[in-house]
Structure formats: structure tokens, C-alpha cells
Design a protein around this motif. Sequence first.
Motif, PDB file in Angstrom:
ATOM      1  N   THR A 180      13.223  41.704 -18.661  1.00 25.96           N
ATOM      2  CA  THR A 180      13.123  40.484 -17.865  1.00 25.96           C
ATOM      3  C   THR A 180      14.500  39.994 -17.458  1.00 25.96           C
ATOM      4  OG1 THR A 180      11.118  39.865 -19.053  1.00 25.96           O
ATOM      5  CG2 THR A 180      12.234  38.126 -17.837  1.00 25.96           C
ATOM      6  N   LYS A 181      15.433  40.013 -18.393  1.00 27.39           N
ATOM      7  CA  LYS A 181      16.812  39.603 -18.098  1.00 27.39           C
ATOM      8  C   LYS A 181      17.383  40.438 -16.958  1.00 27.39           C
ATOM      9  CE  LYS A 181      21.445  40.407 -19.860  1.00 27.39           C
ATOM     10  NZ  LYS A 181      22.121  39.403 -19.020  1.00 27.39           N
ATOM     11  N   GLN A 182      17.228  41.741 -17.048  1.00 27.41           N
ATOM     12  CA  GLN A 182      17.803  42.620 -16.027  1.00 27.41           C
ATOM     13  C   GLN A 182      17.177  42.376 -14.659  1.00 27.41           C
ATOM     14  OE1 GLN A 182      17.076  46.428 -17.896  1.00 27.41           O
ATOM     15  NE2 GLN A 182      19.058  46.424 -18.955  1.00 27.41           N
ATOM     16  N   LYS A 183      15.884  42.162 -14.640  1.00 23.39           N
ATOM     17  CA  LYS A 183      15.209  41.909 -13.358  1.00 23.39           C
ATOM     18  C   LYS A 183      15.683  40.605 -12.742  1.00 23.39           C
ATOM     19  CE  LYS A 183      10.690  41.380 -11.194  1.00 23.39           C
ATOM     20  NZ  LYS A 183       9.214  41.445 -11.380  1.00 23.39           N
ATOM     21  N   TRP A 184      15.731  39.532 -13.542  1.00 22.31           N
ATOM     22  CA  TRP A 184      16.139  38.229 -13.004  1.00 22.31           C
ATOM     23  C   TRP A 184      17.621  38.209 -12.633  1.00 22.31           C
ATOM     24  CZ3 TRP A 184      13.335  34.359 -16.797  1.00 22.31           C
ATOM     25  CH2 TRP A 184      11.965  34.396 -16.534  1.00 22.31           C
ATOM     26  N   ASP A 185      18.446  38.894 -13.410  1.00 21.08           N
ATOM     27  CA  ASP A 185      19.881  38.930 -13.103  1.00 21.08           C
ATOM     28  C   ASP A 185      20.160  39.641 -11.775  1.00 21.08           C
ATOM     29  OD1 ASP A 185      20.390  37.599 -15.430  1.00 21.08           O
ATOM     30  OD2 ASP A 185      21.215  39.316 -16.520  1.00 21.08           O
ATOM     31  N   ARG A 186      19.294  40.582 -11.400  1.00 22.17           N
ATOM     32  CA  ARG A 186      19.486  41.310 -10.138  1.00 22.17           C
ATOM     33  C   ARG A 186      18.920  40.574  -8.933  1.00 22.17           C
ATOM     34  NH1 ARG A 186      17.680  45.835 -13.332  1.00 22.17           N
ATOM     35  NH2 ARG A 186      15.625  45.554 -12.376  1.00 22.17           N
ATOM     36  N   ASP A 187      18.085  39.585  -9.183  1.00 17.46           N
ATOM     37  CA  ASP A 187      17.394  38.890  -8.090  1.00 17.46           C
ATOM     38  C   ASP A 187      18.275  37.756  -7.558  1.00 17.46           C
ATOM     39  OD1 ASP A 187      15.702  37.528  -6.392  1.00 17.46           O
ATOM     40  OD2 ASP A 187      13.963  37.666  -7.725  1.00 17.46           O
ATOM     41  N   ASN A 188      19.102  38.044  -6.567  1.00 15.98           N
ATOM     42  CA  ASN A 188      20.033  37.048  -6.033  1.00 15.98           C
ATOM     43  C   ASN A 188      19.317  35.897  -5.343  1.00 15.98           C
ATOM     44  OD1 ASN A 188      22.356  38.414  -6.907  1.00 15.98           O
ATOM     45  ND2 ASN A 188      22.357  39.732  -5.100  1.00 15.98           N
ATOM     46  N   THR A 189      18.197  36.169  -4.696  1.00 23.56           N
ATOM     47  CA  THR A 189      17.439  35.106  -4.041  1.00 23.56           C
ATOM     48  C   THR A 189      16.947  34.095  -5.070  1.00 23.56           C
ATOM     49  OG1 THR A 189      16.709  36.601  -2.294  1.00 23.56           O
ATOM     50  CG2 THR A 189      15.437  34.573  -2.600  1.00 23.56           C
ATOM     51  N   ARG A 190      16.427  34.606  -6.175  1.00 21.97           N
ATOM     52  CA  ARG A 190      15.956  33.730  -7.250  1.00 21.97           C
ATOM     53  C   ARG A 190      17.111  32.926  -7.840  1.00 21.97           C
ATOM     54  NH1 ARG A 190      15.316  33.296 -12.678  1.00 21.97           N
ATOM     55  NH2 ARG A 190      13.275  32.550 -13.424  1.00 21.97           N
ATOM     56  N   LYS A 191      18.237  33.584  -8.072  1.00 22.06           N
ATOM     57  CA  LYS A 191      19.393  32.907  -8.662  1.00 22.06           C
ATOM     58  C   LYS A 191      19.903  31.794  -7.747  1.00 22.06           C
ATOM     59  CE  LYS A 191      21.974  36.540  -9.652  1.00 22.06           C
ATOM     60  NZ  LYS A 191      23.113  37.305 -10.230  1.00 22.06           N
ATOM     61  N   ASP A 192      19.966  32.064  -6.448  1.00 22.24           N
ATOM     62  CA  ASP A 192      20.436  31.033  -5.515  1.00 22.24           C
ATOM     63  C   ASP A 192      19.494  29.838  -5.507  1.00 22.24           C
ATOM     64  OD1 ASP A 192      22.565  32.623  -4.848  1.00 22.24           O
ATOM     65  OD2 ASP A 192      21.674  33.380  -2.992  1.00 22.24           O
ATOM     66  N   ARG A 193      18.202  30.107  -5.555  1.00 22.22           N
ATOM     67  CA  ARG A 193      17.222  29.020  -5.542  1.00 22.22           C
ATOM     68  C   ARG A 193      17.344  28.144  -6.786  1.00 22.22           C
ATOM     69  NH1 ARG A 193      13.150  31.907  -5.284  1.00 22.22           N
ATOM     70  NH2 ARG A 193      12.344  31.800  -7.421  1.00 22.22           N
ATOM     71  N   TYR A 194      17.470  28.797  -7.941  1.00 24.50           N
ATOM     72  CA  TYR A 194      17.561  28.034  -9.186  1.00 24.50           C
ATOM     73  C   TYR A 194      18.897  27.300  -9.313  1.00 24.50           C
ATOM     74  CZ  TYR A 194      13.165  29.353 -11.306  1.00 24.50           C
ATOM     75  OH  TYR A 194      11.832  29.464 -11.590  1.00 24.50           O
ATOM     76  N   LYS A 195      19.951  27.906  -8.842  1.00 26.49           N
ATOM     77  CA  LYS A 195      21.248  27.224  -8.882  1.00 26.49           C
ATOM     78  C   LYS A 195      21.218  25.968  -8.019  1.00 26.49           C
ATOM     79  CE  LYS A 195      26.220  27.906  -8.383  1.00 26.49           C
ATOM     80  NZ  LYS A 195      27.303  28.881  -8.091  1.00 26.49           N
ATOM     81  N   ARG A 196      20.638  26.068  -6.831  1.00 27.50           N
ATOM     82  CA  ARG A 196      20.511  24.904  -5.964  1.00 27.50           C
ATOM     83  C   ARG A 196      19.642  23.829  -6.615  1.00 27.50           C
ATOM     84  NH1 ARG A 196      18.889  27.466  -2.097  1.00 27.50           N
ATOM     85  NH2 ARG A 196      16.635  27.155  -2.271  1.00 27.50           N
ATOM     86  N   TYR A 197      18.585  24.279  -7.248  1.00 28.62           N
ATOM     87  CA  TYR A 197      17.684  23.325  -7.901  1.00 28.62           C
ATOM     88  C   TYR A 197      18.396  22.561  -9.016  1.00 28.62           C
ATOM     89  CZ  TYR A 197      14.033  21.323 -10.674  1.00 28.62           C
ATOM     90  OH  TYR A 197      13.280  20.427 -11.378  1.00 28.62           O
ATOM     91  N   PHE A 198      19.042  23.300  -9.920  1.00 26.96           N
ATOM     92  CA  PHE A 198      19.662  22.671 -11.075  1.00 26.96           C
ATOM     93  C   PHE A 198      20.859  21.797 -10.711  1.00 26.96           C
ATOM     94  CE2 PHE A 198      17.694  26.127 -13.740  1.00 26.96           C
ATOM     95  CZ  PHE A 198      16.923  25.262 -14.504  1.00 26.96           C
ATOM     96  N   THR A 199      21.616  22.195  -9.705  1.00 30.65           N
ATOM     97  CA  THR A 199      22.840  21.464  -9.375  1.00 30.65           C
ATOM     98  C   THR A 199      22.636  20.384  -8.324  1.00 30.65           C
ATOM     99  OG1 THR A 199      23.445  23.143  -7.724  1.00 30.65           O
ATOM    100  CG2 THR A 199      24.294  23.431  -9.971  1.00 30.65           C
ATOM    101  N   GLN A 200      21.536  20.434  -7.565  1.00 33.04           N
ATOM    102  CA  GLN A 200      21.337  19.455  -6.502  1.00 33.04           C
ATOM    103  C   GLN A 200      19.992  18.741  -6.608  1.00 33.04           C
ATOM    104  OE1 GLN A 200      22.084  21.252  -2.623  1.00 33.04           O
ATOM    105  NE2 GLN A 200      23.755  22.480  -3.433  1.00 33.04           N
ATOM    106  N   GLU A 201      18.914  19.495  -6.422  1.00 33.29           N
ATOM    107  CA  GLU A 201      17.597  18.870  -6.351  1.00 33.29           C
ATOM    108  C   GLU A 201      17.238  18.121  -7.628  1.00 33.29           C
ATOM    109  OE1 GLU A 201      14.644  21.700  -5.157  1.00 33.29           O
ATOM    110  OE2 GLU A 201      16.015  22.676  -3.748  1.00 33.29           O
ATOM    111  N   CYS A 202      17.476  18.753  -8.756  1.00 33.89           N
ATOM    112  CA  CYS A 202      17.125  18.125 -10.034  1.00 33.89           C
ATOM    113  C   CYS A 202      17.901  16.829 -10.246  1.00 33.89           C
ATOM    114  CB  CYS A 202      17.398  19.105 -11.171  1.00 33.89           C
ATOM    115  SG  CYS A 202      16.861  18.527 -12.790  1.00 33.89           S
ATOM    116  N   ILE A 203      19.176  16.854  -9.908  1.00 38.21           N
ATOM    117  CA  ILE A 203      20.001  15.653 -10.071  1.00 38.21           C
ATOM    118  C   ILE A 203      19.506  14.534  -9.160  1.00 38.21           C
ATOM    119  CG2 ILE A 203      22.331  14.710  -9.906  1.00 38.21           C
ATOM    120  CD1 ILE A 203      21.927  16.742 -12.174  1.00 38.21           C
TER     121      ILE A 203
END
Length: 385
Positions: A180-203
Motif C-alpha cells: 500500500t505504501k509503495q502504491k500511494w507513494d507512486r501516485d503523484n495525483t493522489r499526493k498532490d490532492r492530499y497535500k492541497r487538502y491538508f495545507t489549504q482546504e482543511c485549514i
Amino acid sequence: MISTSLKWIRPVKSTQRDIQMLLKSQCVCNCNVCFFSPVSHSLQYVYSGTSEIPNLPEFVVIGLVDGEPFVHYDSNSHKMTPRQEWMARSEGPDYWNKESQNLHGEESLFKNNVDVAKKVLTLHQSGGVHTFQRMYSCDWDDETGATGAHEQFGYDGSDFLALDLKTMTYVAPVMQAIPTKQKWDRDNTRKDRYKRYFTQECIDWLKKYVSYGKSTLERTVRPEVSLLQKDPSSPVICHATGFFPKGIVVTWRKDGVDMHSDVEVGETLPNGDGTFQITSKLMVKPEDWKRNSYSCVVQHSQKDLPVLLEEKNIRTNQGLPWGIIIGCVAAALALVAVVVGVVLWRRSRTGNRKADRHRQQWRPTEPQVTCFKACNCTQSLYWGL
């Protein structure tokens, strides 16, 4: 990054009846793990999936702002509902319908994740009682503007995956989590979405919710402090209750110096009225504290409340008001509920913590929280074991 610890639900070590009692409680969400400074705010969500527990929801979501439950969803009602008056009056039907729809979609994904995890993590023996949990949060300091976030997954009471927000990669503490770690670490689209969520939308959502409940979330209620003793030869207990916010430090001092031994600090427990209580036990012989100067000092909202240990200040069982007794019982029951719905974020701080470690971990002036992701829960959980 604000540090957090957690307590996962451990169904394997509990009877089915225990889990039923826990999950039936509406206090499942009172986060007994998150302590906040006056200017630090946190938005948290806890997703809990269970299997083979009759008459209980298979999927429960609890949302918390500054450790206070403010929304609830489960697979029986299929509805997101408010848990705070300030939330009920601040959002209309469109908000609740949208959130309910989003979580209904998450429910199907989460149930599938539970089934997949059972097969992989129990060597294809999928039967029996199991739990799978996701916890995430973002936090914001309204004085410094500092933000942080946290996301973690657990299965049957053990860590499974945790997000490193700095690198946007996952940490896998068990071998079964590596795919699971390897799959999620390779998924750049998912990472960008979650980074935006945690740093902007969630705040952004956190700021909005804090503005809704400002008068409640930022209130300060001083604790009532009592010295209790079962009998003359028993340890003396310093009991602080009725305080808010939760961040508090209780220490014993001998001749004006903080003690680092012969002290047991208990958990901070919720009362039924939205306030909290905590106890600290002094384990010295009566002849010792009668010869020396001992005091219990409660630090809350940057104020010290000292109580000198003298016989006239001690309340025994014979003189203990029923209100305190009932309050302690109610708090104990609430703690049981806490362990559940939130499974919560705390890898248990035991009641035997030394006073010095207690001061380090629970100092109110330190912004301590962040439990799990948050906000409008629009993200889907992609599982790839």
C-alpha cells in the motif's frame, strides 16, 4: 508537525459485549488524547470500521474541533448530524445533505478496506471481530499562523500506515503495509490532492468551524481542586475537576521543589458537561508529609492553583460529597466510551507516568494536538493492499 499519540481499538483483546457497550455510547468521540494551547486549534476526523459485531454500526465517523465532538455519522442512519449547538445553528440543510452523501460513499470504500485488510493481515482468516481505523487532522495556531497535519491507519489495535507530511510519503510499520505504501507513494495525483487538502482546504474549514464555536471553544473555566484520601494510611489524591480547556498540568511539590518520583498521574477524563477532570496520587507515608511541606499545584491557562497538603485540607470518604463520587463514576464511564469511537489517538499514556514526563507531554503552553484529517470529507480513500 504537532505530535500526537493514540489509542487504537483492540477488539482481539476485548469481549464482544465490551465492544458493543463501547460503541453504543454516544461519547465515543470525546478525544481523550488531544490537548490544546489557548491559541492552537485542531480539526480531526476518526473513521472506525468494525466487523461481526451484532446490532452496531459497521462504520462510524466522528469529527472533533479542539477535541470537542461536533459532527457524527454512522452506517445505520446514513446521516451526518451535529453534536454541538453552535454547529447546528451555523449550517443549513445543504451542508448536512452534502456531507451525508460524501460519507455514504466513504462508507462503501471503508467496508471494502476492512474486508481486504482482514484477508491480508489475518492470513486469509477473515472471520471474527475486527476493527480498521483511519485518523487524520490539521491544526492551526491563530497567533503564529503555524499549521500541521497528521494521518494514520490502524488495524485491530495496531499501527498500519502513517503519513509523513514533509515528504508526502507513508511510513509502513508492518510488512503487510508495504504494498500500500509503495502504491500511494507512486501516485503523484493522489499526493498532490492530499497535500492541497491538508495545507489549504482543511485549514480553511478549521477556521470556519472555530469562528462558529468561538465562544464555546475558547472559553476558560478554572478547575476546582480537592485533596482526597480514603483513610489516614492511604495515598493522598489531588483531584482537579470542572476545567476547560483540557490542557492542564498537575504536580506535587516538596518544600517548593517539583517531585519526580512517588507520584502517579492519571488520565484526563471528560465530565458529562463538557469539562474535564484529572487526578494525581502522592505515594508517601503520612508521617513524611506531616513532617515536610507538600503541596499540589495545578497549572491551567497559565495560572497556578496551589493547595497545601495539611490534614484540614483533606477530604475523606466520610466527608466526600456524593456529587464528586457520582462525577468520578460518570467520568470513568465516559473514558470507556472515549476508547472507542475514537479508538482514539493515543497510544496510551498510563496512569503511572512520572511527574516529569507528564510535564513534558501535557504542558498547556505547547500546542499539542493534531489527530486526524478533517473538514468536509470529500476525499475518497483508495486502498491498495
